[in-house]
Design an enzyme around this catalytic site. Structure first.
Site, mmCIF file in Angstrom:
data_model
loop_
_atom_site.group_PDB
_atom_site.id
_atom_site.type_symbol
_atom_site.label_atom_id
_atom_site.label_comp_id
_atom_site.label_asym_id
_atom_site.label_seq_id
_atom_site.Cartn_x
_atom_site.Cartn_y
_atom_site.Cartn_z
ATOM 1 C CG HIS A 260 6.066 -3.877 3.670
ATOM 2 N ND1 HIS A 260 6.104 -5.110 3.060
ATOM 3 C CD2 HIS A 260 5.086 -3.183 3.039
ATOM 4 C CE1 HIS A 260 5.186 -5.150 2.112
ATOM 5 N NE2 HIS A 260 4.557 -3.990 2.069
ATOM 6 C CG ASN A 290 4.486 -4.770 -1.505
ATOM 7 O OD1 ASN A 290 4.688 -5.723 -0.765
ATOM 8 N ND2 ASN A 290 3.636 -3.801 -1.221
HETATM 9 C C1 LIG Z 1 0.814 3.694 -5.560
HETATM 10 C C2 LIG Z 1 2.007 4.660 -5.629
HETATM 11 C C3 LIG Z 1 3.173 3.981 -6.310
HETATM 12 C C4 LIG Z 1 1.605 5.879 -6.457
HETATM 13 O O1 LIG Z 1 2.688 6.770 -6.517
HETATM 14 P P1 LIG Z 1 2.421 8.332 -6.258
HETATM 15 O O2 LIG Z 1 3.734 9.000 -6.441
HETATM 16 O O3 LIG Z 1 1.790 8.426 -4.900
HETATM 17 O O4 LIG Z 1 1.479 8.713 -7.454
HETATM 18 P P2 LIG Z 1 0.004 9.338 -7.377
HETATM 19 O O5 LIG Z 1 -0.927 8.460 -6.614
HETATM 20 O O6 LIG Z 1 0.167 10.725 -6.923
HETATM 21 O O7 LIG Z 1 -0.445 9.244 -8.914
HETATM 22 C C5 LIG Z 1 0.098 10.080 -9.890
HETATM 23 C C6 LIG Z 1 -0.527 9.803 -11.242
HETATM 24 O O8 LIG Z 1 0.091 8.651 -11.811
HETATM 25 C C7 LIG Z 1 -0.887 7.804 -12.396
HETATM 26 N N1 LIG Z 1 -0.414 6.433 -12.330
HETATM 27 C C8 LIG Z 1 -0.660 5.488 -11.428
HETATM 28 N N2 LIG Z 1 -0.025 4.360 -11.744
HETATM 29 C C9 LIG Z 1 0.655 4.608 -12.875
HETATM 30 C C10 LIG Z 1 1.492 3.839 -13.696
HETATM 31 N N3 LIG Z 1 1.797 2.551 -13.391
HETATM 32 N N4 LIG Z 1 2.048 4.410 -14.789
HETATM 33 C C11 LIG Z 1 1.776 5.684 -15.107
HETATM 34 N N5 LIG Z 1 0.971 6.460 -14.376
HETATM 35 C C12 LIG Z 1 0.418 5.929 -13.271
HETATM 36 C C13 LIG Z 1 -2.105 8.034 -11.534
HETATM 37 O O9 LIG Z 1 -3.246 7.677 -12.272
HETATM 38 C C14 LIG Z 1 -2.031 9.510 -11.245
HETATM 39 O O10 LIG Z 1 -2.569 10.180 -12.354
HETATM 40 P P3 LIG Z 1 -3.446 11.519 -12.152
HETATM 41 O O11 LIG Z 1 -2.558 12.483 -11.423
HETATM 42 O O12 LIG Z 1 -3.751 11.887 -13.553
HETATM 43 O O13 LIG Z 1 -4.624 11.085 -11.350
HETATM 44 C C15 LIG Z 1 2.421 5.102 -4.209
HETATM 45 O O14 LIG Z 1 1.463 5.984 -3.683
HETATM 46 C C16 LIG Z 1 2.573 3.947 -3.261
HETATM 47 O O15 LIG Z 1 3.517 3.207 -3.363
HETATM 48 N N6 LIG Z 1 1.654 3.831 -2.290
HETATM 49 C C17 LIG Z 1 1.684 2.750 -1.325
HETATM 50 C C18 LIG Z 1 1.622 1.461 -2.053
HETATM 51 C C19 LIG Z 1 0.946 0.391 -1.297
HETATM 52 O O16 LIG Z 1 -0.236 0.216 -1.391
HETATM 53 N N7 LIG Z 1 1.670 -0.374 -0.564
HETATM 54 C C20 LIG Z 1 1.096 -1.474 0.115
HETATM 55 C C21 LIG Z 1 0.845 -1.196 1.539
HETATM 56 S S1 LIG Z 1 2.238 -0.538 2.296
#
Ligand SMILES: CC(C)(COP(=O)(O)OP(=O)(O)OC[C@H]1O[C@@H](n2cnc3c(N)ncnc32)[C@H](O)[C@@H]1OP(=O)(O)O)[C@@H](O)C(=O)NCCC(=O)NCCS
Length: 333
Positions: A260, A290
């Site tokens: 996925h 996605n």
């Molecule tokens: C959502 C995702 C991209 C976030 O990436 P990450 O590396 O895990 O980042 P984090 O959650 O640690 O967030 C880091 C910081 O970036 C910030 N942030 C989130 N989106 C941002 C964006 N688009 N631009 C800039 N900063 C952003 C957050 O607010 C957070 O800030 P904080 O540390 O001050 O709270 C990642 O976790 C992911 O892909 N998860 C699964 C996605 C999903 O739901 N898939 C569907 C089911 S499989």
């Protein structure tokens, strides 16, 4: 003890996909959201995504992908016995998106229904179709994954908007012909203890859409990204191994993995943990984002059409989504 090779009873006879024409790159999002191209690429691997045109709906995309899959199979809508659409962003809560697809492609009055297993929905739908064909009840089943997630996110939310794109992918399934090509194993699972990781809280019986719900954006997608990330890596690694083993194959016999398409960093970790080379993972995430339940059949069809996936190749599919639901399947193309 010798490994038991799984004997396929159902095979993929055609694949197709559809992506909307409009391309939205990360810089375009950064103009209206507090984000940057660099952040999105580093944290997800996504560079751009396709976004449906105004007036275009999920069943339009599903019908276009279905026509392409039927053409690839050398079949017509009249050959179909059943339509299953995997979607969580269908045309409306009721009726099923599959009945619109039936009408749009001009199929007969065949059973047509949706499966609500979020981004694992395509693997769930394929598993259900496999049962009908294996039992001899039906011959030819259209399985579609289609999602228009860009209409389900809060357009102001930088934590969800950059992740998603719209699209649809489809396969036509039919009986295996004894040459060992087909669905070798499927594994589908759910953990209802983790509903809070990804949901659209309002719009159902738990919370009808009210002015309060709208004001709180509770009719939009809400995710706990970090937790989803971690559980994706864990389950997709372990259940991919199970699907491989159930098919009687070793990773050395695998030609491709199509995960996925949620996040490039998830795929990197799955590759490392499976000990399976990264270049054997098919990925179109950078161009599509996605696309929900559509992501596996879109990537599969792209790789079939550009010649990477060849007849006889062993392909492992795996996906995880809201529920949480997840699954894996081994297919010999
Ligand atoms: C959502 C995702 C991209 C976030 O990436 P990450 O590396 O895990 O980042 P984090 O959650 O640690 O967030 C880091 C910081 O970036 C910030 N942030 C989130 N989106 C941002 C964006 N688009 N631009 C800039 N900063 C952003 C957050 O607010 C957070 O800030 P904080 O540390 O001050 O709270 C990642 O976790 C992911 O892909 N998860 C699964 C996605 C999903 O739901 N898939 C569907 C089911 S499989």
């Amino acid at each position: 003890m010798a490994r038991q090779m799984s004997i396929p009873r159902t095979r993929i006879v055609g694949t197709g996909h559809y992506l909307p024409a409009t391309i939205v790159d990360n810089d375009a999002l950064a103009k209206r959201l507090d984000t940057t191209d660099a952040w999105i690429q580093e944290h997800t691997g996504i560079q751009r995504r396709r976004v449906a045109a105004p007036g275009e709906v999920t069943s339009d995309m599903a019908a276009a992908a279905s026509r392409a899959a039927l053409e690839a199979a050398g079949l017509t809508p009249a050959d179909l016995d059943m339509i299953i659409v995997a979607t969580t962003s269908g045309d409306s809560p009721m009726p099923a998106t599959a009945v619109h697809v039936q009408q749009k492609i001009g199929a007969d009055m065949i059973p047509s229904f949706d499966i609500a297993a979020s981004f694992a929905g395509f693997l769930y739908a394929m598993t259900v179709a496999d049962q009908f064909i294996s039992a001899g009840t039906f011959n030819t089943i259209l399985v579609v994954g289609a999602d228009m997630m860009t209409r389900l996110v809060n357009p102001e939310d930088r934590t969800t908007v950059p992740l998603f794109g719209d699209g649809a992918g489809a396969v036509v399934l039919g009986p295996a012909t004894g040459d060992n090509r087909g669905i070798l194993s499927t594994r589908i699972h759910a953990d209802g203890g983790l509903t809070g990781l990804m949901s659209v809280p309002a719009g159902g019986s738990a919370e009808p859409v009210t002015a309060d719900a709208l004001a709180g954006q509770r009719h939009r997608l809400q995710i706990k990204g970090r937790e989803l990330f971690q559980i994706s890596v864990k389950h997709l690694t372990s259940y991919s191994m199970q699907a491989l083993k159930a098919a009687g194959l070793t990773s050395a016999e695998l030609d491709w993995v199509i995960p996925h398409q949620a996040n490039r960093n998830i795929v990197d970790l799955i590759s490392a943990r499976l000990g399976y080379p990264r270049h054997k993972f098919i990925e179109d995430l950078a161009e599509t984002g996605n696309t929900g339940a559509a992501s596996i059949p879109i990537a599969l069809d792209g790789a079939v059409r550009d010649g990477r996936v060849q007849p006889g190749h062993a392909v492992l599919l795996c996906a995880l989504g809201a529920g949480i639901t997840w699954g894996a399947a081994m297919v010999r193309m």
